[in-house]
Design an enzyme around this catalytic site. Structure first.
Site, PDB file in Angstrom:
ATOM      1  CG  HIS A 311      20.101 -99.680  27.635  1.00 52.15           C
ATOM      2  ND1 HIS A 311      19.548 -98.433  27.507  1.00 52.15           N
ATOM      3  CD2 HIS A 311      20.675 -99.723  28.862  1.00 52.15           C
ATOM      4  CE1 HIS A 311      19.798 -97.746  28.602  1.00 52.15           C
ATOM      5  NE2 HIS A 311      20.469 -98.501  29.451  1.00 52.15           N
ATOM      6  CG  ASP A 368      24.518-104.191  34.297  1.00 55.58           C
ATOM      7  OD1 ASP A 368      25.321-103.583  35.015  1.00 55.58           O
ATOM      8  OD2 ASP A 368      23.310-103.900  34.217  1.00 55.58           O
TER       9      ASP A 368
HETATM   10  N1  ACO Z   1      17.097-111.334  25.815  1.00 58.44           N
HETATM   11  C1  ACO Z   1      16.183-111.709  24.906  1.00 58.44           C
HETATM   12  N2  ACO Z   1      15.270-110.881  24.368  1.00 58.44           N
HETATM   13  C2  ACO Z   1      15.294-109.596  24.751  1.00 58.44           C
HETATM   14  C3  ACO Z   1      16.226-109.129  25.692  1.00 58.44           C
HETATM   15  C4  ACO Z   1      17.158-110.041  26.221  1.00 58.44           C
HETATM   16  N3  ACO Z   1      18.072-109.644  27.108  1.00 58.44           N
HETATM   17  N4  ACO Z   1      16.007-107.810  25.902  1.00 58.44           N
HETATM   18  C5  ACO Z   1      14.976-107.459  25.130  1.00 58.44           C
HETATM   19  N5  ACO Z   1      14.522-108.548  24.427  1.00 58.44           N
HETATM   20  C6  ACO Z   1      13.465-108.572  23.421  1.00 58.44           C
HETATM   21  C7  ACO Z   1      12.084-108.555  24.075  1.00 58.44           C
HETATM   22  O1  ACO Z   1      11.611-109.856  24.328  1.00 58.44           O
HETATM   23  C8  ACO Z   1      11.277-107.828  23.037  1.00 58.44           C
HETATM   24  O2  ACO Z   1      10.986-108.726  22.002  1.00 58.44           O
HETATM   25  P1  ACO Z   1       9.592-108.607  21.173  1.00 58.44           P
HETATM   26  O3  ACO Z   1       9.678-107.294  20.450  1.00 58.44           O
HETATM   27  O4  ACO Z   1       9.590-109.792  20.277  1.00 58.44           O
HETATM   28  O5  ACO Z   1       8.488-108.638  22.194  1.00 58.44           O
HETATM   29  C9  ACO Z   1      12.238-106.781  22.476  1.00 58.44           C
HETATM   30  O6  ACO Z   1      13.544-107.357  22.677  1.00 58.44           O
HETATM   31  C10 ACO Z   1      12.183-105.429  23.172  1.00 58.44           C
HETATM   32  O7  ACO Z   1      12.343-105.640  24.563  1.00 58.44           O
HETATM   33  P2  ACO Z   1      11.580-104.832  25.692  1.00 58.44           P
HETATM   34  O8  ACO Z   1      11.456-105.685  26.909  1.00 58.44           O
HETATM   35  O9  ACO Z   1      10.316-104.253  25.132  1.00 58.44           O
HETATM   36  O10 ACO Z   1      12.605-103.650  25.937  1.00 58.44           O
HETATM   37  P3  ACO Z   1      12.632-102.688  27.179  1.00 58.44           P
HETATM   38  O11 ACO Z   1      13.214-101.425  26.693  1.00 58.44           O
HETATM   39  O12 ACO Z   1      11.318-102.632  27.853  1.00 58.44           O
HETATM   40  O13 ACO Z   1      13.634-103.422  28.198  1.00 58.44           O
HETATM   41  C11 ACO Z   1      15.652-104.196  29.202  1.00 58.44           C
HETATM   42  C12 ACO Z   1      14.992-103.121  28.294  1.00 58.44           C
HETATM   43  C13 ACO Z   1      14.861-104.321  30.504  1.00 58.44           C
HETATM   44  C14 ACO Z   1      17.065-103.722  29.533  1.00 58.44           C
HETATM   45  C15 ACO Z   1      15.691-105.537  28.446  1.00 58.44           C
HETATM   46  O14 ACO Z   1      16.481-105.418  27.284  1.00 58.44           O
HETATM   47  C16 ACO Z   1      16.214-106.672  29.318  1.00 58.44           C
HETATM   48  O15 ACO Z   1      15.435-107.294  30.045  1.00 58.44           O
HETATM   49  N6  ACO Z   1      17.568-106.957  29.275  1.00 58.44           N
HETATM   50  C17 ACO Z   1      18.185-107.958  30.157  1.00 58.44           C
HETATM   51  C18 ACO Z   1      18.405-107.369  31.553  1.00 58.44           C
HETATM   52  C19 ACO Z   1      19.561-106.392  31.586  1.00 58.44           C
HETATM   53  O16 ACO Z   1      20.644-106.642  31.069  1.00 58.44           O
HETATM   54  N7  ACO Z   1      19.313-105.245  32.241  1.00 58.44           N
HETATM   55  C20 ACO Z   1      20.342-104.210  32.419  1.00 58.44           C
HETATM   56  C21 ACO Z   1      20.042-103.005  31.571  1.00 58.44           C
HETATM   57  S1  ACO Z   1      21.294-101.785  31.777  1.00 58.44           S
HETATM   58  C22 ACO Z   1      20.931-101.084  33.221  1.00 58.44           C
HETATM   59  O17 ACO Z   1      19.810-100.961  33.648  1.00 58.44           O
HETATM   60  C23 ACO Z   1      22.004-100.613  34.038  1.00 58.44           C
END
Ligand code: ACO
Length: 428
Positions: A311, A368
């Protein structure tokens, strides 16, 4: 808007110039630098992709402490609201800033009933969508269509607000249930005045001309809770879209319609559908091999991400996920439902919490991760999960939109950029 606490100035030095920028804090001591004079006085803009460090407004609606896992609507803790309130009370709270008294609750519920039917011409829209149409596409189209059917309520003023809120809440509920009925080829079921908001939705979804239907109180309670968990989440992607569209003076329905589209994405509310699809794939294709999926999620050469994990704001366990997880276990127990996907989800969560990759990045299950499992036990189909999220989020979007309209600092939303394309050239 409440007065903020002024904390002094931050100094920025660049290119021989010094500029002092005011620093202030909100009621929960979050600190911010006010950069409104920055470009005018220095020619500089800020660069912040994804708005990770950018505050777009001051807000009195929802407070999140992502480090401590706190979520409050108008000062009330999410656990307290989910435990003690109905969804329509929380909708009222978000929009009006206070929980409704008995009389206000009654008036609000009467409005919900009197605006619950969908205009007959709108009902015919459903006939022209293909059966496989995603219900989020239909829902967004229905939301913007309301502006043609009820243009008298397009005003940005707070007057008639209960009518606009209840109209959106009850008509979107009907549109969601109708799109489901259309997808399975069943006749639609009209709303009933003797049923509560959540009972009505379940009745419209599951009653058929040949089968009577009594909403199960376990499902009604669960639905109330789920919608409360979804009801607002401050300046998230869809709320910011709603406000961005509204900042151009587009009407509320158009703004909400855009918010529905933003919520649809799998990185946002669409994740609840993708969680179940991911779990089903792990069970069928990977024979429940959680380790393999974890390795894929960690592989930087693979675009796969664990859905329902991570998140932008929560760097600890999402407080909504905590409630959703407990509720999932309770509801399945009470309904006597056994679902192999629940065991798999728990195994996956344990693997995530134990793994250094996820620990070092503070990645935890988000809202979720468990909500879809409860919707599934209630008989709601997977492609309707994000629609359920949208119905829950409507009061939050409206509250955010109204607050923006009344914000004395409010202006049309218009970020800047740093241009990196070709410099001036001529067509030869
Ligand atoms: N699986 C694997 N790796 C992940 C995940 C994941 N679900 N989420 C984040 N990471 C990793 C990224 O690859 C990144 O790694 P790095 O530092 O080595 O590059 C690090 O964690 C940070 O991730 P970001 O993408 O920079 O985080 P951001 O805040 O931009 O994205 C998000 C947040 C979109 C929710 C992300 O965690 C994600 O894609 N999660 C899966 C989708 C999801 O469940 N979305 C629902 C969110 S809740 C809502 O909106 C209601």
């Amino acid at each position: 808007m409440s007065e903020v606490n002024k904390l002094g100035k931050a100094t920025l030095k660049f290119d021989g110039k010094t500029i002092e920028l005011p620093v202030f804090e909100g009621s929960e001591h979050e600190k911010a630098i006010d950069i409104r004079r920055l470009r005018k006085e220095t020619g500089l803009i800020t660069y912040d992709p994804g708005f990770v460090n950018t505050g777009s407004c001051q807000s009195e609606i929802t407070y999140i402490d992502g480090e401590k896992g706190i979520l409050r609507y108008r000062g009330y803790d999410i656990n307290d609201l989910a435990e003690k309130c109905e969804f329509v009370e929380v909708a009222y709270l978000l929009v009006h800033g206070k929980l409704p008294g008995k009389k206000q609750h009654q008036i609000f519920s009467t409005h919900l009933n009197s605006h619950s039917m969908l205009h007959e011409d709108m009902r015919h829209f459903f006939d022209n969508y293909p059966d496989h149409a995603h219900p989020m596409a239909t829902l967004s189209a229905m939301a913007v269509s309301l502006s043609s059917f009820y243009p008298e309520l397009e005003t940005s003023k707070k007057e008639n607000i209960d009518i606009r809120v209840t109209r959106l809440l009850s008509k979107m509920r009907a549109a969601a249930a109708f799109s489901y009925k259309k997808s399975i080829g069943h006749p639609i079921v009209q709303p009933r005045h003797d049923l509560s908001y959540c009972e009505n939705f379940l009745n419209m979804m599951f009653r058929t001309p040949v089968n009577g239907y009594e909403p199960d109180p376990v499902c009604v309670r669960a639905l109330n809770k789920l919608l409360i968990l979804h009801a607002d989440h401050e300046q998230n992607c869809s709320a910011s879209v709603v406000k961005m569209v509204g900042s151009s003076d587009a009407n509320l329905y158009a703004s909400i319609s855009a918010g529905i589209c933003a919520l649809w994405g799998p990185l946002h509310g669409g994740a609840n559908q993708h969680v179940i699809e991911m779990l089903e794939r792990i069970l069928k294709k990977d024979r429940g091999n959680v380790k393999k999926v974890i390795e894929r999620a960690k592989d930087k050469n693979d675009s796969f991400r664990l859905m329902g994990v991570g998140h932008r704001v929560y760097k600890s366990y999402d407080p909504r996920a905590k409630v959703a997880k407990q509720m999932c276990t309770d509801v399945l127990d009470q309904m006597g439902v056994k679902d192999p996907l629940v065991d798999l989800a728990q195994e996956l969560e344990e693997a995530v919490l134990a793994d250094d990759y996820f620990k070092s990045r503070s990645l935890y299950p988000n809202i979720d991760f468990y909500t879809g499992l409860t919707y599934r036990a209630m008989g709601i189909p997977t492609n309707m999960f994000t629609v359920m999220f949208a119905i829950g989020r409507i009061p939050g979007w409206i509250a955010q939109w109204l607050e923006m309209k009344e914000d004395p600092d409010g202006r049309i939303g218009r970020p800047r950029q740093v241009y990196t394309g070709p410099t001036k050239r001529k067509v030869s």
